[in-house]
Design an enzyme around this catalytic site. Structure first.
Site, PDB file in Angstrom:
ATOM      1  N   LYS A 210       0.866  -1.181   0.000  1.00  0.00           N
ATOM      2  CA  LYS A 210       0.000   0.000   0.000  1.00  0.00           C
ATOM      3  C   LYS A 210       0.899   1.225   0.000  1.00  0.00           C
ATOM      4  O   LYS A 210       1.724   1.397   0.904  1.00  0.00           O
ATOM      5  CB  LYS A 210      -0.930   0.013   1.212  1.00  0.00           C
ATOM      6  CG  LYS A 210      -1.956   1.121   1.109  1.00  0.00           C
ATOM      7  CD  LYS A 210      -2.908   1.126   2.260  1.00  0.00           C
ATOM      8  CE  LYS A 210      -4.009   2.139   1.998  1.00  0.00           C
ATOM      9  NZ  LYS A 210      -3.538   3.458   1.573  1.00  0.00           N
TER      10      LYS A 210
ATOM     11  N   ASP B 120       1.846   5.308  -0.032  1.00  0.00           N
ATOM     12  CA  ASP B 120       1.416   6.570   0.573  1.00  0.00           C
ATOM     13  C   ASP B 120       1.596   7.677  -0.455  1.00  0.00           C
ATOM     14  O   ASP B 120       2.582   8.413  -0.454  1.00  0.00           O
ATOM     15  CB  ASP B 120       2.269   6.843   1.817  1.00  0.00           C
ATOM     16  CG  ASP B 120       1.741   8.015   2.633  1.00  0.00           C
ATOM     17  OD1 ASP B 120       0.628   8.482   2.334  1.00  0.00           O
ATOM     18  OD2 ASP B 120       2.442   8.454   3.550  1.00  0.00           O
TER      19      ASP B 120
ATOM     20  N   GLU C 110       3.308   1.791   4.389  1.00  0.00           N
ATOM     21  CA  GLU C 110       2.014   2.050   5.020  1.00  0.00           C
ATOM     22  C   GLU C 110       1.234   0.787   5.337  1.00  0.00           C
ATOM     23  O   GLU C 110       0.509   0.730   6.324  1.00  0.00           O
ATOM     24  CB  GLU C 110       1.185   2.959   4.108  1.00  0.00           C
ATOM     25  CG  GLU C 110      -0.088   3.470   4.754  1.00  0.00           C
ATOM     26  CD  GLU C 110      -0.827   4.448   3.870  1.00  0.00           C
ATOM     27  OE1 GLU C 110      -1.854   4.971   4.324  1.00  0.00           O
ATOM     28  OE2 GLU C 110      -0.393   4.680   2.721  1.00  0.00           O
TER      29      GLU C 110
END
Length: 338
Positions: free
Chosen positions: A33, A35, A201
């Site tokens: 994931k 950012d 993240e």
């Protein structure tokens, strides 16, 4: 035969739900994931000199001419001017492959530690002047991390299973400032451990047989963060003291609750000196006499200064208090893409 043109309005991105990471690798694939800023990119190869080109096993139509590139944020805003190096990289790819495409991914800026830095990215998100954008591109380089392909050469791939779309994506030959990030074929725990060790993240699990559903938040994609984050709306501010006496002290933030906001806390950390000054000036231009919150603690109601609730941002925090307040919130940045 003519080259298929892209639609005027690019698809809205598919969104993930927040939840516990699924653990069956036979059904799920795992991605990092990022950012950054979610971007759907359209590469439109104009012209009529068409030749069949085989890209990753799919026979597509291409044209030997320049590519027109559009970068569109999650809320449908064209942000192409802000990121000239990404536009150039995608234009070069379009010229090289003679192929139109619609891609989905995230633009990220990398900080000194080698991990995505949303604060750096924010310096480039609002830029509408091409000359200014070019200057910032030299100082704050970005990478467009592409994790899905929705159309290729006029062929709609949204109904194609995730695994097959990833195979197509891996065969596109994207490089330089536009890259395809890795995915984890192994365990969910390995993905979680990797992201935690490298200060990333979190992880997104994607069901391997799932189609792409534009604009839909689907449980075929499940995200797990190491840090909690929350989208908020700025409804006011408190005065600064000491070294911040000429700026605001904290932003008073909420989440939408009907036609007003539900107050969730005051955020006083997370700004550079330059961001403090710029935000203070912005707040002054949005002043309004009444609070946009449904209810407020008495002390906040006495000390607050109110603004029209048009600024959206993101905070990180450690959890929620029993009365629905953010615990230890830190400002991450304004989010004009929301």
């Amino acid at each position: 035969m003519t080259t298929a043109r892209l639609p005027v309005d690019l698809p809205r991105p598919m969104l993930a739900v927040t939840g516990t990471l699924p653990t069956d690798p036979s059904r799920w694939s795992y991605e990092l994931k990022w950012d950054g800023l979610r971007i759907v990119a359209g590469i439109d190869v104009a012209g009529i000199d068409v030749a069949g080109i085989d890209v990753a096993g799919i026979d597509v139509a291409g044209a030997q001419s320049a590519a027109a590139v559009r970068l569109v944020s999650r809320n449908g805003r064209d942000v192409s001017v802000s990121f000239p190096e990404v536009v150039q990289a995608l234009t070069d790819w379009g010229r090289r492959t003679a192929t139109s495409a619609v891609l989905d991914g995230e633009i990220v800026a990398t900080g000194p530690a080698g991990t995505p830095d949303f604060g750096l990215l924010q310096e480039r998100m609002h830029v509408a002047d091409p000359a200014r954008a070019a200057t910032l591109a030299r100082r704050i380089p970005l990478t467009y991390l592409v994790f899905d392909v929705l159309q290729l050469g006029g062929v709609d791939l949204c109904r194609t299973p995730y695994d097959d779309r990833r195979d197509v994506l891996d065969g596109l030959g994207l490089a330089g400032g536009v890259q395809v990030p890795p995915r984890f074929a192994g365990s969910a725990q390995a993905a979680l451990d990797f992201t935690r060790e490298h200060g990333l993240e979190g992880v997104i699990a994607k069901r391997r047989d799932a189609s792409y559903r534009p604009g839909v938040r689907s449980d075929a994609w499940v995200k797990t963060r190491h840090l909690q984050t929350q989208d908020v709306v700025v409804g006011g501010w408190t005065a600064g003291t000491g070294g911040r006496s000429t700026d605001f002290g904290a932003l008073l933030v909420g989440v939408p609750d009907g036609d007003l906001l539900r107050y969730v806390g005051a955020v006083g950390t997370g700004w550079t000196d330059a961001a403090l000054r710029a935000t203070t000036a912005t707040l002054a231009g949005l002043a309004t006499p009444s609070a946009p919150f449904r209810e407020l603690p008495a002390a906040v109601a006495r000390s607050g200064h109110w603004v029209r609730p048009v600024l959206r941002g993101e905070v990180s925090f450690s959890g929620w208090t029993r009365d629905g307040r953010l615990r230890h919130p830190v400002w991450r940045g304004f989010r004009p893409d929301l």
